[in-house]
Design an enzyme around this catalytic site. Sequence first.
Site, PDB file in Angstrom:
ATOM      1  N   TYR A 141      40.898  17.464  50.700  1.00 46.77           N
ATOM      2  CA  TYR A 141      41.709  16.739  51.682  1.00 46.77           C
ATOM      3  C   TYR A 141      41.558  15.227  51.548  1.00 46.77           C
ATOM      4  CZ  TYR A 141      42.387  21.167  54.215  1.00 46.77           C
ATOM      5  OH  TYR A 141      42.714  22.447  54.579  1.00 46.77           O
ATOM      6  N   LYS A 201      32.845  28.613  45.918  1.00 49.15           N
ATOM      7  CA  LYS A 201      33.557  29.235  44.802  1.00 49.15           C
ATOM      8  C   LYS A 201      32.893  28.741  43.520  1.00 49.15           C
ATOM      9  CE  LYS A 201      36.891  32.004  43.440  1.00 49.15           C
ATOM     10  NZ  LYS A 201      36.741  33.459  43.639  1.00 49.15           N
ATOM     11  N   ASP A 233      36.360  34.275  48.669  1.00 44.82           N
ATOM     12  CA  ASP A 233      37.240  35.440  48.770  1.00 44.82           C
ATOM     13  C   ASP A 233      36.503  36.623  49.385  1.00 44.82           C
ATOM     14  OD1 ASP A 233      35.697  35.302  46.490  1.00 44.82           O
ATOM     15  OD2 ASP A 233      37.261  35.968  45.121  1.00 44.82           O
ATOM     16  N   ASP A 257      38.549  25.339  56.982  1.00 42.99           N
ATOM     17  CA  ASP A 257      39.823  25.313  57.693  1.00 42.99           C
ATOM     18  C   ASP A 257      40.419  26.715  57.749  1.00 42.99           C
ATOM     19  OD1 ASP A 257      42.159  24.535  58.903  1.00 42.99           O
ATOM     20  OD2 ASP A 257      42.829  23.218  57.293  1.00 42.99           O
ATOM     21  N   ASP A 261      40.170  29.788  61.097  1.00 42.44           N
ATOM     22  CA  ASP A 261      41.378  30.354  61.692  1.00 42.44           C
ATOM     23  C   ASP A 261      41.371  31.875  61.581  1.00 42.44           C
ATOM     24  OD1 ASP A 261      42.265  27.885  62.390  1.00 42.44           O
ATOM     25  OD2 ASP A 261      43.938  27.797  60.996  1.00 42.44           O
TER      26      ASP A 261
END
Length: 367
Positions: A141, A201, A233, A257, A261
Amino acid sequence: MKIAVLPGDGIGPEIVAEAVKVLQRLEADQAAGLRFELEFADVGGTAYTNHGHPLPEATLALAKQADAVLFGAVGDPRFDALERHLRPEQAILGLRKNLGLFANLRPAILYGELAAASSLKPEVVAGLDILIVRELTGDIYFGQPRGRRPSPDGAFAGAPEAFDTMRYSRPEIERIAHVAFQAARTRKAAGHAGKVTSVDKANVLETFQFWKDVVIEVHAQYPDIALEHMYVDNAAMQLVKAPKKFDVIVTGNMFGDILSDEAAMLTGSIGMLPSASLDANGKGLYEPSHGSAPDIGGKGVANPLATILSAAMMLRYSLRQPEAAARIEQAVQAVLRQGLRTADIAEPGAQTVGTATMGDAVVAALG
């Protein structure tokens, strides 16, 4: 205690109004000895409309001067055609950067009264109480360089590619790891597992191999806390397969993020998830984890509980008023026990209440 109140867009003003009512009720209780100075300012699309920028200088100055920031939500499709730096969402990114807010705490707690509202079977999710610690100032970001490569004629509309850079520095990883391990230690004292799951990751991205290495180094200072590593994942899968296996999850900006959620739906609705974004000294910005939901803005049907619970987090973390925070959390649970539900957490066929009625109920439950 000076609080900057930034309602924002969509349902932001409605849900923030209910949190303000709760704070005012606490202030009215003279025995509690609480005094709040609430100062309101525009942010997001509302600020762009009124001032030509999503984060006006006056709003940023207020946020810097305040002891804490109570934030609603920003975003509206009406502003999608603006240049990226003028879109409403840039306001929250700007606040995080300018206030040095690097640690985002998102508790995912399933109240027993809402077990039927969760997307998972009650036996899988009952008793859920986990904390996601998301790093806020690094990752893709904020990485440089970023942009689009223009087409041969110099136009970006027909650009052949775009790029963003994923980046983390050692200090950024170290400080968020400390937050996670310290949170796990505090939770362990309260009866939780005392475990941190670092999500990365590392099998694909060099950035996250670095992340993993640094987290391991920091962990050496917390021998009483267990550490496990999990690819993102697999973490996404385990959150819906066996969510109670987690205690504290720490991860980067983008993964955090997404996963927070996902965790929101385990609690019945993202309308139940508060969040805190903290700097190195504990000053913070407090907001619901959900967005501005402009499609229901102004209709009086939004769930204000995540914002009210965010105000409780504000009292606990930045204003150092844990007893007042606990009063709000107990009032929210009492209201749920009474059977009051906004539409997002209601069982099929159940009677629902609106935003203001839910807020009034929490105020009444405070006594």
